[in-house]
Design a protein around this motif. Structure first.
Motif, PDB file in Angstrom:
ATOM      1  N   LEU A 105       0.826  -1.212   0.000  1.00  0.00           N
ATOM      2  CA  LEU A 105       0.000   0.000   0.000  1.00  0.00           C
ATOM      3  C   LEU A 105       0.858   1.260   0.000  1.00  0.00           C
ATOM      4  N   ALA A 106       2.061   1.155   0.583  1.00  0.00           N
ATOM      5  CA  ALA A 106       2.972   2.302   0.623  1.00  0.00           C
ATOM      6  C   ALA A 106       3.763   2.450  -0.678  1.00  0.00           C
ATOM      7  N   GLY A 107       3.467   1.584  -1.661  1.00  0.00           N
ATOM      8  CA  GLY A 107       4.100   1.705  -2.965  1.00  0.00           C
ATOM      9  C   GLY A 107       5.456   1.043  -3.086  1.00  0.00           C
ATOM     10  N   GLN A 108       5.795   0.165  -2.135  1.00  0.00           N
ATOM     11  CA  GLN A 108       7.089  -0.508  -2.179  1.00  0.00           C
ATOM     12  C   GLN A 108       7.034  -1.727  -3.110  1.00  0.00           C
ATOM     13  N   GLN A 109       8.080  -1.920  -3.889  1.00  0.00           N
ATOM     14  CA  GLN A 109       8.149  -3.019  -4.847  1.00  0.00           C
ATOM     15  C   GLN A 109       8.810  -4.225  -4.193  1.00  0.00           C
ATOM     16  N   ILE A 110       8.026  -5.280  -3.994  1.00  0.00           N
ATOM     17  CA  ILE A 110       8.564  -6.505  -3.398  1.00  0.00           C
ATOM     18  C   ILE A 110       8.063  -7.700  -4.192  1.00  0.00           C
ATOM     19  N   SER A 111       8.732  -8.848  -3.977  1.00  0.00           N
ATOM     20  CA  SER A 111       8.269 -10.103  -4.571  1.00  0.00           C
ATOM     21  C   SER A 111       7.915 -11.057  -3.439  1.00  0.00           C
ATOM     22  N   GLY A 112       7.638 -12.298  -3.783  1.00  0.00           N
ATOM     23  CA  GLY A 112       7.345 -13.289  -2.761  1.00  0.00           C
ATOM     24  C   GLY A 112       8.592 -13.630  -1.949  1.00  0.00           C
ATOM     25  N   PHE A 113       8.384 -14.310  -0.822  1.00  0.00           N
ATOM     26  CA  PHE A 113       9.536 -14.701  -0.005  1.00  0.00           C
ATOM     27  C   PHE A 113       9.164 -15.875   0.895  1.00  0.00           C
ATOM     28  N   ASN A 114      10.190 -16.561   1.343  1.00  0.00           N
ATOM     29  CA  ASN A 114      10.052 -17.617   2.340  1.00  0.00           C
ATOM     30  C   ASN A 114      10.487 -17.078   3.694  1.00  0.00           C
ATOM     31  N   CYS A 115       9.798 -17.482   4.754  1.00  0.00           N
ATOM     32  CA  CYS A 115      10.152 -17.016   6.104  1.00  0.00           C
ATOM     33  C   CYS A 115       9.887 -18.116   7.112  1.00  0.00           C
ATOM     34  N   LEU A 116      10.884 -18.410   7.913  1.00  0.00           N
ATOM     35  CA  LEU A 116      10.716 -19.292   9.070  1.00  0.00           C
ATOM     36  C   LEU A 116      11.148 -18.511  10.298  1.00  0.00           C
ATOM     37  N   PHE A 117      10.344 -18.565  11.353  1.00  0.00           N
ATOM     38  CA  PHE A 117      10.699 -17.804  12.553  1.00  0.00           C
ATOM     39  C   PHE A 117      10.506 -18.640  13.807  1.00  0.00           C
ATOM     40  N   THR A 118      11.303 -18.323  14.802  1.00  0.00           N
ATOM     41  CA  THR A 118      11.228 -18.922  16.121  1.00  0.00           C
ATOM     42  C   THR A 118      11.441 -17.804  17.130  1.00  0.00           C
ATOM     43  N   GLY A 119      11.465 -18.119  18.418  1.00  0.00           N
ATOM     44  CA  GLY A 119      11.620 -17.028  19.367  1.00  0.00           C
ATOM     45  C   GLY A 119      11.969 -17.474  20.768  1.00  0.00           C
ATOM     46  N   THR A 120      12.435 -16.519  21.559  1.00  0.00           N
ATOM     47  CA  THR A 120      12.745 -16.749  22.969  1.00  0.00           C
ATOM     48  C   THR A 120      11.884 -15.874  23.869  1.00  0.00           C
ATOM     49  N   ILE A 121      10.865 -15.215  23.302  1.00  0.00           N
ATOM     50  CA  ILE A 121       9.930 -14.411  24.097  1.00  0.00           C
ATOM     51  C   ILE A 121       8.913 -15.350  24.733  1.00  0.00           C
ATOM     52  N   LEU A 147      15.022  -1.406  -0.107  1.00  0.00           N
ATOM     53  CA  LEU A 147      14.015  -0.356  -0.237  1.00  0.00           C
ATOM     54  C   LEU A 147      14.481   0.989   0.312  1.00  0.00           C
ATOM     55  N   GLY A 148      15.471   0.964   1.176  1.00  0.00           N
ATOM     56  CA  GLY A 148      16.019   2.216   1.688  1.00  0.00           C
ATOM     57  C   GLY A 148      15.145   2.935   2.698  1.00  0.00           C
ATOM     58  N   LEU A 149      14.258   2.207   3.382  1.00  0.00           N
ATOM     59  CA  LEU A 149      13.378   2.840   4.368  1.00  0.00           C
ATOM     60  C   LEU A 149      14.118   3.056   5.685  1.00  0.00           C
ATOM     61  N   ASP A 150      13.789   4.147   6.391  1.00  0.00           N
ATOM     62  CA  ASP A 150      14.371   4.364   7.711  1.00  0.00           C
ATOM     63  C   ASP A 150      13.551   3.611   8.755  1.00  0.00           C
ATOM     64  N   ARG A 151      14.095   3.509   9.946  1.00  0.00           N
ATOM     65  CA  ARG A 151      13.473   2.701  10.999  1.00  0.00           C
ATOM     66  C   ARG A 151      12.113   3.254  11.433  1.00  0.00           C
ATOM     67  N   ILE A 152      11.984   4.571  11.492  1.00  0.00           N
ATOM     68  CA  ILE A 152      10.703   5.154  11.899  1.00  0.00           C
ATOM     69  C   ILE A 152       9.612   4.776  10.904  1.00  0.00           C
ATOM     70  N   THR A 153       9.917   4.854   9.628  1.00  0.00           N
ATOM     71  CA  THR A 153       8.942   4.470   8.601  1.00  0.00           C
ATOM     72  C   THR A 153       8.551   3.011   8.752  1.00  0.00           C
ATOM     73  N   MET A 154       9.534   2.150   8.987  1.00  0.00           N
ATOM     74  CA  MET A 154       9.245   0.716   9.114  1.00  0.00           C
ATOM     75  C   MET A 154       8.365   0.424  10.321  1.00  0.00           C
ATOM     76  N   LEU A 155       8.664   1.046  11.456  1.00  0.00           N
ATOM     77  CA  LEU A 155       7.864   0.738  12.650  1.00  0.00           C
ATOM     78  C   LEU A 155       6.447   1.286  12.531  1.00  0.00           C
ATOM     79  N   LYS A 156       6.278   2.383  11.806  1.00  0.00           N
ATOM     80  CA  LYS A 156       4.924   2.897  11.570  1.00  0.00           C
ATOM     81  C   LYS A 156       4.133   1.934  10.687  1.00  0.00           C
ATOM     82  N   LEU A 157       4.797   1.300   9.724  1.00  0.00           N
ATOM     83  CA  LEU A 157       4.125   0.294   8.896  1.00  0.00           C
ATOM     84  C   LEU A 157       3.745  -0.917   9.739  1.00  0.00           C
ATOM     85  N   SER A 158       4.589  -1.277  10.700  1.00  0.00           N
ATOM     86  CA  SER A 158       4.257  -2.373  11.613  1.00  0.00           C
ATOM     87  C   SER A 158       3.009  -2.046  12.426  1.00  0.00           C
ATOM     88  N   GLN A 159       2.954  -0.820  12.963  1.00  0.00           N
ATOM     89  CA  GLN A 159       1.779  -0.431  13.740  1.00  0.00           C
ATOM     90  C   GLN A 159       0.524  -0.450  12.873  1.00  0.00           C
TER      91      GLN A 159
END
Length: 393
Positions: A105-121, A147-159
């Motif tokens: 929605l923010a106009g970023q160009q991405i393709s598909g991806f694979n992701c596996l995640f685990t955690g200690t939380i 994509l060259g995004l800064d951290r503030i932009t990324m965390l706002k997209l997360s929210q």
């Protein structure tokens, strides 16, 4: 095998027959604690969070197609979808899909991806595993597709992903702390302007210990909405006298004492807690900047008293945990953390007292409630980061 090696090996096992464009990136995205400043975020006040060494770890690699293949290792569950059909599934996958949707929605160009995640939380501990996961996915997308995004932009997209895709109306604090954390520092975050500053947390010989009450009362969501409404009611009432008041951030105790204390005592207590908590936080930052951890700890006790007696979002179990901690000479400060009605307390404990504190809290909590408690010792670390491109098996 260490966690990162296990992560890489599990990723290879899960996706060895699938279309991948490169070796996986390994991302560490931490959970967070909030040392002081609770229920202040939606009142445009201050919070004081930090990223911790309990984290979500992701192995992520771009695909050569538009497919999205996710594996939640700890849940032993998988998901397959496509960039061409991004709609909520009402499962764990939405925390990843929502971030993908917001990037598009923010106009970023991405393709598909694979992701596996685990955690200690620890599960259900209130350490914001969802924000950590969302930040980790966004950070990975930014790295993979340059994509060259800064951290503030990324965390706002997360929210935005959690607000609009998952459907949880969370504030900015969790994403901000997870993404922007700095080792040995807390973040003084202004929830109105998003201005922030780091304050040193000199914790030599002191540990952050979370004591899990192992209860979660059903009141949390309904009472959260009620508290927001009560604060908003106070703002509306005061605005008739003070047009400049737009949130409790603009309110003083003098205003409350003059107009609400005797006419609307319940609204008065709610608003007074928020005004006082903002001041406690500012006093706490000043204490940290002079290295006075003991003074900061006393403000934590004040915060818990306000949350329990004025804002009334505590519960007997949390109050008992704080009272046990208060009696121990090795504890500098303690309070409930999070929305309330269950979850964890956060405690500052001298390291040479850790063992006897653990024994005391487990024994006394069991004796007074009949319940077990689990303790998690945390260290402050950096925010979401790239661990490495891969670890050999």
């Amino acid at each position: 095998m260490d966690l990162l090696s296990q992560l890489t090996a599990s990723f290879a096992d899960a996706f060895h027959t699938e279309s991948t464009a490169s070796e996986p990136l390994l991302i560490c995205s931490p959970g967070r604690v909030n040392l002081i400043g609770e229920h202040t975020d939606y009142n445009e006040g201050f919070v004081l969070p930090a990223a911790i060494d309990k984290a979500i770890y992701l192995a992520v690699s771009p695909r050569t197609d538009n497919e999205l293949h996710f594996v939640a290792y700890d849940l032993n569950k998988s998901f397959q979808g496509s960039l061409n059909d991004l709609s909520p599934t009402h499962t764990w996958a939405d925390y990843l899909l929502g971030v993908v949707a917001q990037f598009i929605l923010a106009g970023q160009q991405i393709s598909g991806f694979n992701c596996l995640f685990t955690g200690t939380i620890p599960m259900g501990s209130g350490l914001s595993s969802s924000a950590a996961l969302e930040n980790g996915v966004g950070f990975a997308l930014n790295e993979m597709f340059q994509l060259g995004l800064d951290r503030i932009t990324m965390l706002k997209l997360s929210q935005r992903a959690e607000n609009e895709f998952v459907g949880a109306k969370v504030g900015i604090m969790d994403m901000f702390a997870s993404m922007m954390g700095r080792a040995d520092h807390v973040i003084k975050l202004d929830c109105r302007s998003l201005e922030y500053a780091y304050a040193p947390l000199q914790m030599d010989g002191i540990s952050i210990v979370l004591c899990d009450s192992r209860v979660k009362h059903s009141l949390v969501s309904s009472e959260y909405n009620t508290r927001r409404a009560e604060c908003e009611a106070g703002v509306r009432f005061l605005k008739a006298f003070y047009p400049e008041v737009n949130s409790l951030r603009d309110v003083t105790m003098t205003m409350l004492d003059t107009h609400l204390k005797h006419t609307q005592p319940l609204i008065y207590r709610r608003c007074a807690y928020v005004v006082q908590e903002n001041q406690r936080l500012l006093d706490g930052v000043a204490a940290l900047e002079t290295g006075n951890i003991s003074a900061f700890g006393q403000l934590m006790y004040g915060s818990h008293e306000g949350l329990s007696q004025w804002y009334e979002v505590s519960c007997p179990e949390l109050d008992i945990l704080v009272e046990i901690a208060r009696q121990h000479p090795g504890v500098l400060g303690a309070r409930m953390m999070g929305g309330g009605f269950g979850g964890c307390t956060i405690n500052l404990v001298q390291e040479d007292h850790l063992d006897d504190f653990r024994q005391l809290i487990i024994k006394q909590y069991k004796a007074q409630t009949g319940k077990d408690t689990y303790l998690h010792v945390c260290k402050i670390q950096n925010g979401t980061n790239l661990v490495s491109k891969s670890v050999s098996r």
